[in-house]
Design a protein around this motif. Structure first.
Motif, short mmCIF file in Angstrom:
data_model
loop_
_atom_site.label_atom_id
_atom_site.label_comp_id
_atom_site.label_asym_id
_atom_site.label_seq_id
_atom_site.Cartn_x
_atom_site.Cartn_y
_atom_site.Cartn_z
N LEU A 1 30.12 37.69 37.16
CA LEU A 1 31.15 38.37 36.39
C LEU A 1 32.04 37.40 35.62
O LEU A 1 32.45 37.66 34.48
CB LEU A 1 32.02 39.19 37.38
CG LEU A 1 33.09 40.06 36.78
CD1 LEU A 1 32.49 41.18 35.96
CD2 LEU A 1 33.99 40.63 37.86
N PHE A 2 32.34 36.26 36.22
CA PHE A 2 33.26 35.32 35.58
C PHE A 2 32.70 34.83 34.24
O PHE A 2 33.43 34.69 33.27
CB PHE A 2 33.50 34.12 36.51
CG PHE A 2 34.57 33.19 36.01
CD1 PHE A 2 35.91 33.43 36.28
CD2 PHE A 2 34.25 32.09 35.22
CE1 PHE A 2 36.90 32.59 35.80
CE2 PHE A 2 35.23 31.24 34.73
CZ PHE A 2 36.57 31.50 35.03
N TRP B 1 29.32 42.44 31.03
CA TRP B 1 30.56 42.19 31.76
C TRP B 1 31.24 43.50 32.12
O TRP B 1 31.65 43.73 33.25
CB TRP B 1 31.51 41.31 30.92
CG TRP B 1 32.88 41.30 31.53
CD1 TRP B 1 33.29 40.58 32.60
CD2 TRP B 1 34.00 42.13 31.14
NE1 TRP B 1 34.60 40.89 32.92
CE2 TRP B 1 35.05 41.84 32.03
CE3 TRP B 1 34.20 43.08 30.14
CZ2 TRP B 1 36.30 42.46 31.95
CZ3 TRP B 1 35.43 43.71 30.04
CH2 TRP B 1 36.46 43.39 30.95
N VAL C 1 30.11 34.10 43.05
CA VAL C 1 31.46 34.03 42.46
C VAL C 1 32.50 34.56 43.45
O VAL C 1 33.60 34.02 43.55
CB VAL C 1 31.56 34.74 41.09
CG1 VAL C 1 31.59 36.22 41.18
CG2 VAL C 1 32.80 34.27 40.35
N ALA D 1 35.20 31.90 44.18
CA ALA D 1 36.56 32.23 43.72
C ALA D 1 37.40 32.69 44.90
O ALA D 1 38.61 32.53 44.91
CB ALA D 1 36.50 33.33 42.67
N THR E 1 40.44 29.23 45.30
CA THR E 1 41.70 29.56 44.62
C THR E 1 42.85 29.78 45.61
O THR E 1 43.94 29.25 45.44
CB THR E 1 41.50 30.86 43.81
OG1 THR E 1 40.92 31.81 44.70
CG2 THR E 1 40.60 30.65 42.64
N LEU F 1 43.52 27.78 37.23
CA LEU F 1 42.85 27.48 35.95
C LEU F 1 43.89 26.95 34.98
O LEU F 1 44.71 27.71 34.47
CB LEU F 1 42.20 28.73 35.36
CG LEU F 1 40.86 29.17 35.89
CD1 LEU F 1 40.33 30.35 35.07
CD2 LEU F 1 39.83 28.06 35.86
N ILE G 1 42.84 28.74 30.20
CA ILE G 1 41.94 29.91 30.22
C ILE G 1 41.30 29.98 28.84
O ILE G 1 42.00 29.85 27.82
CB ILE G 1 42.72 31.20 30.55
CG1 ILE G 1 43.26 31.13 31.98
CG2 ILE G 1 41.82 32.42 30.39
CD1 ILE G 1 44.00 32.36 32.45
N PRO H 1 49.18 33.26 36.35
CA PRO H 1 48.32 32.51 37.26
C PRO H 1 46.99 33.22 37.53
O PRO H 1 46.02 32.58 37.94
CB PRO H 1 49.16 32.44 38.55
CG PRO H 1 50.12 33.56 38.46
CD PRO H 1 50.40 33.75 37.00
N ILE I 1 39.85 39.77 39.19
CA ILE I 1 39.50 41.01 39.89
C ILE I 1 39.89 40.93 41.38
O ILE I 1 40.15 41.94 42.02
CB ILE I 1 37.97 41.30 39.73
CG1 ILE I 1 37.65 42.73 40.09
CG2 ILE I 1 37.14 40.35 40.55
CD1 ILE I 1 36.20 43.13 39.77
C1 HEM Z 1 45.29 32.95 44.65
C2 HEM Z 1 44.06 33.36 44.39
C3 HEM Z 1 43.43 33.48 43.03
C4 HEM Z 1 43.81 32.98 41.81
C5 HEM Z 1 45.05 32.17 41.48
C6 HEM Z 1 42.80 33.40 40.84
C7 HEM Z 1 42.84 33.12 39.48
C8 HEM Z 1 41.95 33.64 38.55
C9 HEM Z 1 42.04 33.43 37.13
C10 HEM Z 1 43.12 32.62 36.42
C11 HEM Z 1 41.00 34.09 36.55
C12 HEM Z 1 40.70 34.16 35.05
C13 HEM Z 1 41.36 35.39 34.47
C14 HEM Z 1 41.27 35.52 32.97
O1 HEM Z 1 40.35 35.00 32.37
O2 HEM Z 1 42.16 36.16 32.37
C15 HEM Z 1 40.24 34.70 37.60
C16 HEM Z 1 39.11 35.45 37.40
C17 HEM Z 1 38.32 35.91 38.44
N1 HEM Z 1 38.59 35.85 39.79
FE1 HEM Z 1 40.26 35.08 40.63
N2 HEM Z 1 41.84 34.11 41.50
C18 HEM Z 1 42.18 34.19 42.83
C19 HEM Z 1 41.48 34.83 43.83
C20 HEM Z 1 40.26 35.45 43.67
C21 HEM Z 1 39.50 36.09 44.73
C22 HEM Z 1 39.96 36.19 46.18
C23 HEM Z 1 38.34 36.56 44.17
C24 HEM Z 1 37.19 37.31 44.79
C25 HEM Z 1 37.04 37.61 46.03
C26 HEM Z 1 38.39 36.24 42.75
C27 HEM Z 1 37.40 36.54 41.84
C28 HEM Z 1 37.53 36.39 40.47
C29 HEM Z 1 36.53 36.85 39.51
C30 HEM Z 1 35.21 37.51 39.85
C31 HEM Z 1 37.04 36.56 38.24
C32 HEM Z 1 36.38 36.87 36.91
C33 HEM Z 1 36.93 38.20 36.40
C34 HEM Z 1 36.39 38.61 35.05
O3 HEM Z 1 36.09 37.75 34.25
O4 HEM Z 1 36.29 39.83 34.83
N3 HEM Z 1 39.56 35.56 42.49
N4 HEM Z 1 40.84 34.41 38.82
#
Ligand code: HEM
Length: 523
Positions: A120-121, A128, A315, A319, A323, A385, A388, A450, A459
């Protein structure tokens, strides 16, 4: 002509060609009348990042400081033009209002080249949208609430692990300790697997090992990332891959094992594996296609195969732990430097545990505004990140008339925006109060992100916050933290990764607090 003269001529030709090739787009911003930073051949404006000397957040921040009052400016990401946005209104335009035009992260034409980059990322467009629609239900508040007992159990294990690790030395490297905790939490909540990373020797468990492979920040890996993100065509023509094949193999085996244990049918655990199993029942995922504003969306389908499902697991695993562990350890490091803030956070934790008889539940995490403010402040200073990225999927004209072509890279410099004194006075200082009460409302929209923003916002945000705050409670209820002898008050960041990661260990001295025995978790 002698052989040496021929070799010399070939060499001069090659150098001339490389010079031409690497500078051929360097008049791009001049032609567009956009202010830009003067590039150097081949490296553009990112020489210190490409040569792995500096963290990408620092490099971009220095560029932004050259254009303090500009809503955006042009840069050269290696040889390629990239537009860097600074103005909140324009960022809003890209992240939300005109999301259709910027729905891709970058290098969208190359994401099918590796199994992991099908997640997905990295995905974009209809694929997507459909995958996101199908995965979103997993992260609802209700799902988090139902899953919380698993995170709670991991916090019991964290409580035990800290006791053992801290007893002898009193010194703990908090980042690796928090990685062990979040690995345990994500493996249990997402995959229904006991990872044993919090047990003795857990740092060598297969999941911990896989975690370090996914996020390895070696020089080779750093160079691969950089060349893939700048010159993906050449990167894949050379037969290179960013993610080692053993990652796909590992998750394929893990999932097959879990599927078998569940008889290939969803259970009542309601976790990620259940969702994957329910997706696997069908050959196709269905959802709405991605269309510009005012156009009716058509239903589209995406073929479900093992590669697609494995990529989503990777992912969520990656992720899910990295994170939150980064955020948690940054928050504890900052609290160790700021005893007054730490005391206030501990008071809040003590009150909560007293009220709830030393038992955590999902709803009570919302009763910790100061702790949440500490987490937010940690993410402001250490955004996971630092940049972005988005990519224009079609030609696009900004409201001021600037026209960019399909494929243009658009960068949002999160680290620089979070540390800009116009957005956050005394930006280097850790001040959780910025995120409380009226002060919170003073934070300008689209200057604090953030988790990203718009339809592509993280997500897993709810899950990330849940495990981060729960982990902070577990650490702070028993221990006072201060910097270990020799631990610096500022940490440099790694130059070999696109993430914000300290390049040294975060060593803290932990001493048991008075009255900690009254705050042992009820199990
Ligand atoms: C403190 C914890 C976390 C932070 C700071 C964080 C931060 C981010 C950021 C900055 C993005 C990019 C968003 C954008 O492009 O606008 C992102 C995307 C994403 N994160 Fe997190 N994340 C965290 C926890 C998690 C967790 C726990 C999961 C999954 C279990 C996760 C899964 C994802 C996925 C799959 C995306 C891609 C979403 C998309 O492109 O539709 N993240 N995250």
């Amino acid at each position: 002509m002698s052989v040496s003269a021929l070799v010399f001529a070939a060499f001069v030709l090659l150098v001339t060609y490389i010079y031409y090739w690497s500078t051929r787009k360097f008049d791009y911003w001049k032609r567009k009348n956009v202010p830009y930073a003067k590039p150097v051949p081949f490296f553009g404006n990112y020489m210190r990042y490409i040569t792995l000397q500096s963290y990408i957040g620092d490099v971009t921040q220095k560029l932004c400081q050259q254009f303090p009052d500009r809503p955006y400016f042009g840069s050269f990401y290696g040889t390629e033009p990239a537009l860097v946005l600074q103005n909140p209104e324009i960022i809003k335009q890209v992240f939300t209002k005109d999301f259709y035009y910027f729905n891709s992260r970058d290098n969208s034409d190359y994401n099918h080249k590796e199994v992991v980059t099908q997640n997905l990322f990295f995905a974009n467009g209809d694929k997507w949208k459909v995958v996101r629609q199908n995965l979103t239900p997993l992260f609802s508040s209700l799902k988090m609430k139902n899953m919380f007992y698993l995170v709670e159990k991991c916090n019991h294990s964290l409580e035990d692990m800290l006791d053992k690790e801290i007893k002898d030395l009193q010194i703990i490297e908090i980042r690796s300790a928090m990685i062990r905790y979040t690995l345990d939490s994500i493996c249990s909540s997402a995959f229904g697997i006991e990872s044993n990373t919090l047990r003795e020797g857990g740092e060598n468990s297969p999941f911990a090992n896989m975690g370090s492979i996914v996020f390895s920040s070696s020089i080779t890996r750093g160079l691969k990332w950089i060349s893939r993100s700048m010159w993906p065509g050449i990167f894949y023509k050379l037969g290179l891959q960013c993610f080692p094949a053993e990652i796909d193999g590992f998750f394929e085996r893990v999932l097959t094992q879990v599927f078998e244990n569940r008889g290939y049918k969803p259970t009542n655990r309601n976790d990620f594996v259940d969702l994957i199993l329910s997706l696997k029942q069908n050959d196709y995922l269905t959802g709405d296609g991605l269309v510009p504003k005012n156009v009716d969306a058509k239903k589209v389908t995406v073929k479900v195969d093992d590669a697609l499902l494995i990529a989503q697991c990777v992912v969520f695993f990656g992720a899910g732990f990295e994170t939150s562990a980064s955020t948690l350890s940054a928050a504890l490091y900052e609290l160790a430097k700021n005893p007054e803030a730490q005391r206030r956070a501990q008071e809040e934790v003590d009150e909560l545990l007293l009220k709830h008889n030393n038992k955590l539940n999902y709803d009570c995490l919302a009763e910790l505004p100061y702790l949440e403010a500490c987490m937010n402040e940690a993410m402001r200073l250490y955004p996971v990140l630092p940049n972005i990225t988005r990519e224009a999927v079609a030609d696009y004209t900004f409201p001021d008339g600037l026209r960019i072509e399909k494929g243009m890279r658009v960068h949002v410099p999160v680290y620089a925006i979070h540390r800009n004194p116009d957005n956050f006075p005394d930006p280097e200082e850790f001040r959780p109060e910025r995120h409380l009460g009226d002060a919170k409302n003073d934070i300008k929209q689209f200057t604090f992100f953030p988790f990203g923003e718009g339809p592509r916002i993280c997500i897993g945000m709810r899950f990330g916050k849940m495990q981060t705050i729960a982990g902070m409670v577990t650490c702070l209820k028993k221990y006072n933290f201060e910097l270990a002898d020799g631990m610096s008050k500022t940490v440099p960041f790694r130059s070999t990764t696109v993430l914000t990661q300290p390049s040294t260990g975060l060593f803290l001295k932990a001493t048991p607090r008075d009255g900690w025995k009254q705050r042992i978790f009820a199990r």
